[in-house]
Design a protein around this motif. Structure first.
Motif, PDB file in Angstrom:
ATOM      1  N   GLY A  25       0.807  -1.213   0.000  1.00  0.00           N
ATOM      2  CA  GLY A  25       0.000   0.000   0.000  1.00  0.00           C
ATOM      3  C   GLY A  25       0.840   1.263   0.000  1.00  0.00           C
ATOM      4  O   GLY A  25       1.819   1.377   0.740  1.00  0.00           O
ATOM      5  N   ASP A  26       0.433   2.235  -0.804  1.00  0.00           N
ATOM      6  CA  ASP A  26       1.190   3.485  -0.908  1.00  0.00           C
ATOM      7  C   ASP A  26       1.230   4.226   0.422  1.00  0.00           C
ATOM      8  O   ASP A  26       2.282   4.735   0.836  1.00  0.00           O
ATOM      9  N   VAL A  27       0.099   4.305   1.131  1.00  0.00           N
ATOM     10  CA  VAL A  27       0.065   5.013   2.412  1.00  0.00           C
ATOM     11  C   VAL A  27       0.981   4.321   3.419  1.00  0.00           C
ATOM     12  O   VAL A  27       1.694   4.983   4.185  1.00  0.00           O
ATOM     13  N   ARG A  28       0.999   2.997   3.426  1.00  0.00           N
ATOM     14  CA  ARG A  28       1.840   2.272   4.377  1.00  0.00           C
ATOM     15  C   ARG A  28       3.324   2.494   4.095  1.00  0.00           C
ATOM     16  O   ARG A  28       4.132   2.624   5.024  1.00  0.00           O
ATOM     17  N   LEU A  29       3.693   2.536   2.819  1.00  0.00           N
ATOM     18  CA  LEU A  29       5.090   2.827   2.481  1.00  0.00           C
ATOM     19  C   LEU A  29       5.478   4.238   2.905  1.00  0.00           C
ATOM     20  O   LEU A  29       6.589   4.483   3.379  1.00  0.00           O
ATOM     21  N   ARG A  30       4.556   5.173   2.757  1.00  0.00           N
ATOM     22  CA  ARG A  30       4.832   6.548   3.175  1.00  0.00           C
ATOM     23  C   ARG A  30       4.970   6.641   4.696  1.00  0.00           C
ATOM     24  O   ARG A  30       5.799   7.407   5.213  1.00  0.00           O
ATOM     25  N   ILE A  31       4.171   5.858   5.427  1.00  0.00           N
ATOM     26  CA  ILE A  31       4.300   5.832   6.892  1.00  0.00           C
ATOM     27  C   ILE A  31       5.679   5.341   7.293  1.00  0.00           C
ATOM     28  O   ILE A  31       6.363   5.948   8.133  1.00  0.00           O
ATOM     29  N   LEU A  32       6.113   4.257   6.683  1.00  0.00           N
ATOM     30  CA  LEU A  32       7.451   3.733   6.995  1.00  0.00           C
ATOM     31  C   LEU A  32       8.528   4.733   6.598  1.00  0.00           C
ATOM     32  O   LEU A  32       9.556   4.861   7.278  1.00  0.00           O
ATOM     33  N   GLU A  33       8.296   5.449   5.514  1.00  0.00           N
ATOM     34  CA  GLU A  33       9.266   6.428   5.033  1.00  0.00           C
ATOM     35  C   GLU A  33       9.458   7.556   6.039  1.00  0.00           C
ATOM     36  O   GLU A  33      10.595   7.891   6.409  1.00  0.00           O
ATOM     37  N   VAL A  34       8.368   8.143   6.509  1.00  0.00           N
ATOM     38  CA  VAL A  34       8.492   9.274   7.435  1.00  0.00           C
ATOM     39  C   VAL A  34       8.970   8.809   8.809  1.00  0.00           C
ATOM     40  O   VAL A  34       9.627   9.564   9.540  1.00  0.00           O
ATOM     41  N   LEU A  35       8.679   7.552   9.177  1.00  0.00           N
ATOM     42  CA  LEU A  35       9.166   7.038  10.455  1.00  0.00           C
ATOM     43  C   LEU A  35      10.653   6.717  10.407  1.00  0.00           C
ATOM     44  O   LEU A  35      11.260   6.425  11.444  1.00  0.00           O
ATOM     45  N   GLY A  36      11.240   6.766   9.201  1.00  0.00           N
ATOM     46  CA  GLY A  36      12.688   6.594   9.091  1.00  0.00           C
ATOM     47  C   GLY A  36      13.444   7.746   9.726  1.00  0.00           C
ATOM     48  O   GLY A  36      14.614   7.602  10.102  1.00  0.00           O
ATOM     49  N   LYS A  37      12.789   8.893   9.865  1.00  0.00           N
ATOM     50  CA  LYS A  37      13.423  10.059  10.491  1.00  0.00           C
ATOM     51  C   LYS A  37      13.416   9.918  12.020  1.00  0.00           C
ATOM     52  O   LYS A  37      14.441  10.068  12.672  1.00  0.00           O
ATOM     53  N   LYS A  38      12.245   9.611  12.560  1.00  0.00           N
ATOM     54  CA  LYS A  38      12.087   9.518  14.014  1.00  0.00           C
ATOM     55  C   LYS A  38      10.710   8.932  14.315  1.00  0.00           C
ATOM     56  O   LYS A  38       9.816   8.932  13.459  1.00  0.00           O
ATOM     57  N   PRO A  39      10.482   8.415  15.521  1.00  0.00           N
ATOM     58  CA  PRO A  39       9.140   7.966  15.917  1.00  0.00           C
ATOM     59  C   PRO A  39       8.152   9.127  15.900  1.00  0.00           C
ATOM     60  O   PRO A  39       8.529  10.276  16.168  1.00  0.00           O
ATOM     61  N   MET A  40       6.913   8.835  15.594  1.00  0.00           N
ATOM     62  CA  MET A  40       5.875   9.870  15.531  1.00  0.00           C
ATOM     63  C   MET A  40       4.576   9.346  16.121  1.00  0.00           C
ATOM     64  O   MET A  40       4.307   8.141  16.116  1.00  0.00           O
ATOM     65  N   SER A  41       3.768  10.299  16.580  1.00  0.00           N
ATOM     66  CA  SER A  41       2.431   9.961  17.061  1.00  0.00           C
ATOM     67  C   SER A  41       1.475   9.868  15.872  1.00  0.00           C
ATOM     68  O   SER A  41       1.814  10.267  14.752  1.00  0.00           O
ATOM     69  N   MET A  46      -0.590  12.120  10.726  1.00  0.00           N
ATOM     70  CA  MET A  46      -1.678  12.762   9.982  1.00  0.00           C
ATOM     71  C   MET A  46      -1.185  14.055   9.350  1.00  0.00           C
ATOM     72  O   MET A  46      -1.432  14.310   8.156  1.00  0.00           O
ATOM     73  N   ASP A  47      -0.491  14.872  10.122  1.00  0.00           N
ATOM     74  CA  ASP A  47       0.015  16.146   9.608  1.00  0.00           C
ATOM     75  C   ASP A  47       1.072  15.927   8.530  1.00  0.00           C
ATOM     76  O   ASP A  47       1.095  16.625   7.503  1.00  0.00           O
ATOM     77  N   GLU A  48       1.942  14.968   8.752  1.00  0.00           N
ATOM     78  CA  GLU A  48       3.039  14.718   7.820  1.00  0.00           C
ATOM     79  C   GLU A  48       2.541  14.184   6.484  1.00  0.00           C
ATOM     80  O   GLU A  48       3.036  14.548   5.417  1.00  0.00           O
ATOM     81  N   LEU A  49       1.521  13.318   6.544  1.00  0.00           N
ATOM     82  CA  LEU A  49       1.031  12.658   5.328  1.00  0.00           C
ATOM     83  C   LEU A  49      -0.171  13.363   4.702  1.00  0.00           C
ATOM     84  O   LEU A  49      -0.490  13.115   3.544  1.00  0.00           O
ATOM     85  N   GLY A  50      -0.854  14.183   5.501  1.00  0.00           N
ATOM     86  CA  GLY A  50      -2.027  14.873   4.983  1.00  0.00           C
ATOM     87  C   GLY A  50      -3.215  13.956   4.763  1.00  0.00           C
ATOM     88  O   GLY A  50      -4.007  14.165   3.828  1.00  0.00           O
ATOM     89  N   VAL A  51      -3.362  12.936   5.615  1.00  0.00           N
ATOM     90  CA  VAL A  51      -4.500  12.015   5.498  1.00  0.00           C
ATOM     91  C   VAL A  51      -5.247  11.980   6.825  1.00  0.00           C
ATOM     92  O   VAL A  51      -4.730  12.397   7.870  1.00  0.00           O
ATOM     93  N   ALA A  52      -6.480  11.456   6.793  1.00  0.00           N
ATOM     94  CA  ALA A  52      -7.344  11.471   7.967  1.00  0.00           C
ATOM     95  C   ALA A  52      -6.894  10.443   9.007  1.00  0.00           C
ATOM     96  O   ALA A  52      -6.203   9.473   8.697  1.00  0.00           O
ATOM     97  N   GLN A  53      -7.321  10.669  10.258  1.00  0.00           N
ATOM     98  CA  GLN A  53      -6.932   9.790  11.364  1.00  0.00           C
ATOM     99  C   GLN A  53      -7.337   8.335  11.155  1.00  0.00           C
ATOM    100  O   GLN A  53      -6.523   7.431  11.399  1.00  0.00           O
ATOM    101  N   PRO A  54      -8.584   8.031  10.700  1.00  0.00           N
ATOM    102  CA  PRO A  54      -8.933   6.620  10.500  1.00  0.00           C
ATOM    103  C   PRO A  54      -8.019   5.922   9.496  1.00  0.00           C
ATOM    104  O   PRO A  54      -7.656   4.762   9.688  1.00  0.00           O
ATOM    105  N   THR A  55      -7.640   6.629   8.441  1.00  0.00           N
ATOM    106  CA  THR A  55      -6.760   6.040   7.431  1.00  0.00           C
ATOM    107  C   THR A  55      -5.395   5.725   8.022  1.00  0.00           C
ATOM    108  O   THR A  55      -4.825   4.650   7.791  1.00  0.00           O
ATOM    109  N   VAL A  56      -4.855   6.664   8.804  1.00  0.00           N
ATOM    110  CA  VAL A  56      -3.553   6.433   9.454  1.00  0.00           C
ATOM    111  C   VAL A  56      -3.652   5.254  10.413  1.00  0.00           C
ATOM    112  O   VAL A  56      -2.804   4.349  10.409  1.00  0.00           O
TER     113      VAL A  56
END
Length: 305
Positions: A25-41, A46-56
């Motif tokens: 999934g594209d969203v899941r790859l993007r989550i792993l990508e941004v978490l490569g920088k540091k852990p996130m809540s 949501m802010d980093e990816l620009g998607v809604a909370q349920p999707t995250v």
């Protein structure tokens, strides 16, 4: 091949498919990508990816189940997400069956029967009420039956299901288990109302369970709140077919064994729940699905190797 980084995670052959799906999934790859920088809540993702909370949240759960992401509770009780690895190494299967888990489960919705023979009183309960009409066997042919939460019939009859066989040729099974939440069928309900329910697999009789009654109280744990005055739950019952015989709820019930079932990779496995015409206790059955009764499961067939 590029040099592997630290924090390597090996994926065994039995988990390759699940992990590959999680990475697809594209969203899941993007989550792993941004978490490569540091852990996130979750809110930071949501802010980093620009998607809604349920999707995250849904995609984080998928990654966590696949072992690619870890979560912990932060200072403000918010879920903090971090990557569990930087490199994934897939161990591809080398022999037939190596990609299978020790257990393979298939859950069949109660309304997805392939054949039946019933008589009224009978019926199908859907998400918003009755499917078709009370006590009308024609309702069992309606396409809405696929959404049934529960079905029932009185006296004698049967419902039959066809399961695919996920085990490839050459892979040896040690057991085949069938479990379902069942009880007898009375008008309204009646706790002292025994019924003899027989399971057959591929035409081979496995064993007969005598349901003690039709249970109308207390309320079923996952039974819809609007369903009152009738059957509320059943008893989770398991038939297990092994190499030397069959067990019913852990007690030997017959000599029927795996070799008798004539299992083939390219043929369906036919499962029948039946109250026979000549049964001593001929009082029908209720069969509960994954969203009714006390157990969140449908008709479950488990392959053990």
């Amino acid at each position: 091949m590029s040099q592997m980084q630290g924090n390597l995670k090996r994926i065994p052959a039995t988990r390759v498919q699940e992990t590959a799906k999680a990475l697809s999934g594209d969203v899941r790859l993007r989550i792993l990508e941004v978490l490569g920088k540091k852990p996130m809540s979750i809110s930071q993702l949501m802010d980093e990816l620009g998607v809604a909370q349920p999707t995250v949240s849904i995609n984080v759960q998928i990654l966590e189940q696949a072992g690619l992401l870890e979560t912990a509770q932060g200072a403000n009780r918010e879920k903090i997400c971090s990557r569990s690895c930087d490199t994934v190494l897939f161990e591809l299967p080398m022999l037939p069956g190596e990609a299978l888990d020790h257990l393979e489960e298939i859950q069949m919705p109660v309304g997805m029967y392939s054949d039946f023979r019933i008589q009224p009183p009978c019926g199908l309960l859907g998400k918003e009420g009755m499917i078709g009409c009370y006590d009308d066997p024609r309702s069992f042919y309606l396409p809405d039956r696929s959404d049934a939460l529960m079905l029932w019939f009185s006296e004698s009859g049967y419902v039959e299901y066809r399961f695919p066989n996920p085990v490839p040729p050459g892979v040896k099974l040690t057991a085949l288990c069938l479990s379902a939440e069942l009880c007898s069928e009375a008008v309204g309900f009646q706790h002292d109302w025994p019924s003899d329910i027989t399971l057959s697999v591929n035409g081979v009789e496995i064993g007969t369970w005598t349901s003690p009654g039709d249970f109308g109280e207390p309320k079923g744990i996952i039974t819809p709140s609007w369903w009152i005055g009738n059957t509320q739950y059943g008893l989770l019952t398991e038939w297990r077919i092994e190499e030397t015989g069959s067990l019913l709820n852990g007690t030997r019930c017959s000599d029927a064994c795996l070799d008798h079932l004539d299992l083939h990779f390219d043929r369906p496995i036919t499962v029948r729940f039946e109250v026979k015409e000549d049964a001593v206790n001929k009082r029908g059955l209720n069969l509960m699905g994954a969203h009714f009764g006390n157990h969140a499961q449908a008709v479950k067939l488990t392959f053990i190797r």
